[in-house]
Enzyme design. Structure first.
Site, PDB file in Angstrom:
ATOM      1  N   GLY A 195       0.619  -1.225  -0.014  1.00 15.10           N
ATOM      2  CA  GLY A 195      -0.028  -0.220  -0.119  1.00 15.10           C
ATOM      3  C   GLY A 195       0.781   1.427   0.102  1.00 15.10           C
ATOM      4  O   GLY A 195       2.012   1.158   0.342  1.00 15.10           O
ATOM      5  N   TYR A 196       0.260   2.399  -0.013  1.00 14.60           N
ATOM      6  CA  TYR A 196       0.925   3.612  -0.341  1.00 14.60           C
ATOM      7  C   TYR A 196       0.680   4.552   0.910  1.00 14.60           C
ATOM      8  O   TYR A 196      -0.657   5.028   0.879  1.00 14.60           O
ATOM      9  CB  TYR A 196       0.886   4.341  -1.790  1.00 14.60           C
ATOM     10  CG  TYR A 196       1.648   3.208  -2.677  1.00 14.60           C
ATOM     11  CD1 TYR A 196       2.701   3.798  -3.230  1.00 14.60           C
ATOM     12  CD2 TYR A 196       0.832   2.166  -3.313  1.00 14.60           C
ATOM     13  CE1 TYR A 196       3.605   2.877  -4.169  1.00 14.60           C
ATOM     14  CE2 TYR A 196       1.414   1.392  -4.155  1.00 14.60           C
ATOM     15  CZ  TYR A 196       2.881   1.853  -4.541  1.00 14.60           C
ATOM     16  OH  TYR A 196       3.324   1.049  -5.321  1.00 14.60           O
ATOM     17  N   LEU A 197       1.454   5.131   1.432  1.00 13.63           N
ATOM     18  CA  LEU A 197       1.394   6.110   2.342  1.00 13.63           C
ATOM     19  C   LEU A 197       1.230   7.555   1.634  1.00 13.63           C
ATOM     20  O   LEU A 197       0.653   8.533   1.935  1.00 13.63           O
ATOM     21  CB  LEU A 197       2.428   6.121   3.395  1.00 13.63           C
ATOM     22  CG  LEU A 197       2.625   4.906   4.339  1.00 13.63           C
ATOM     23  CD1 LEU A 197       3.663   4.999   5.122  1.00 13.63           C
ATOM     24  CD2 LEU A 197       1.302   5.001   5.213  1.00 13.63           C
TER      25      LEU A 197
END
Length: 157
Positions: A28-30
């Site tokens: 996932g991407y912050l």
């Protein structure tokens, strides 16, 4: 600074399925900002935090750090943008290079991409028979783009 020089291709046929062991990746991407991405990944029981700069051709800055597995799981579950990117990866040796073949799952099911990391942008390499059209530089195929525009929403011929 770490540097990543990567070329990306679509995969054709099914021959690649018999090569390499599939490993599940959940990421996932912050931050999925095109100028900088910050990714959390769990692969094979290991947590990793990766920061990447904007692409210039096939090259970009890359910094990667191991993080505790419970921290990676919590970041994925609580802080990362949705949807998460889930895929199986096979690492396949061919003509002196390691190809990473990613078969996407979930909202990106049906997409299969092969990537090769090179020591320089002008390095010559041999394409395996199962590698198709090059998509290096096509932002639609960036993992960080697939969270905003999943493959299942694309118009396919």
């Amino acid at each position: 600074m770490g540097v990543e020089i990567e070329r990306k291709f679509l995969v054709q046929g099914e021959a690649w399925r018999a090569l390499g062991e599939p490993v599940l990746l959940r990421q996932g991407y912050l931050s999925a900002d095109p100028m900088r991405t910050v990714r959390v990944r769990i692969e094979g029981g290991q947590g990793v935090l990766t920061i990447k700069s904007k692409n210039v051709g096939a090259t970009r800055g890359e910094w990667e750090y191991p993080i505790p597995l419970p921290d990676a799981a919590e970041l994925l579950d609580r802080l990362c943008e949705r949807p998460l990117v889930e895929k199986t990866r096979r690492r396949i040796l061919h003509a002196g290079f390691t190809w990473e073949v990613d078969e996407f799952l979930g909202e990106n099911a049906g997409l299969v991409v092969a990537e090769i990391e090179l020591p320089s942008e002008d390095t010559a390499f041999e394409l395996p028979a199962w590698v198709g059209r090059e998509v290096t530089g096509d932002k639609r195929y960036y993992n960080s783009s697939l969270i905003r525009h999943p493959y299942s929403t694309w118009t396919h011929p």
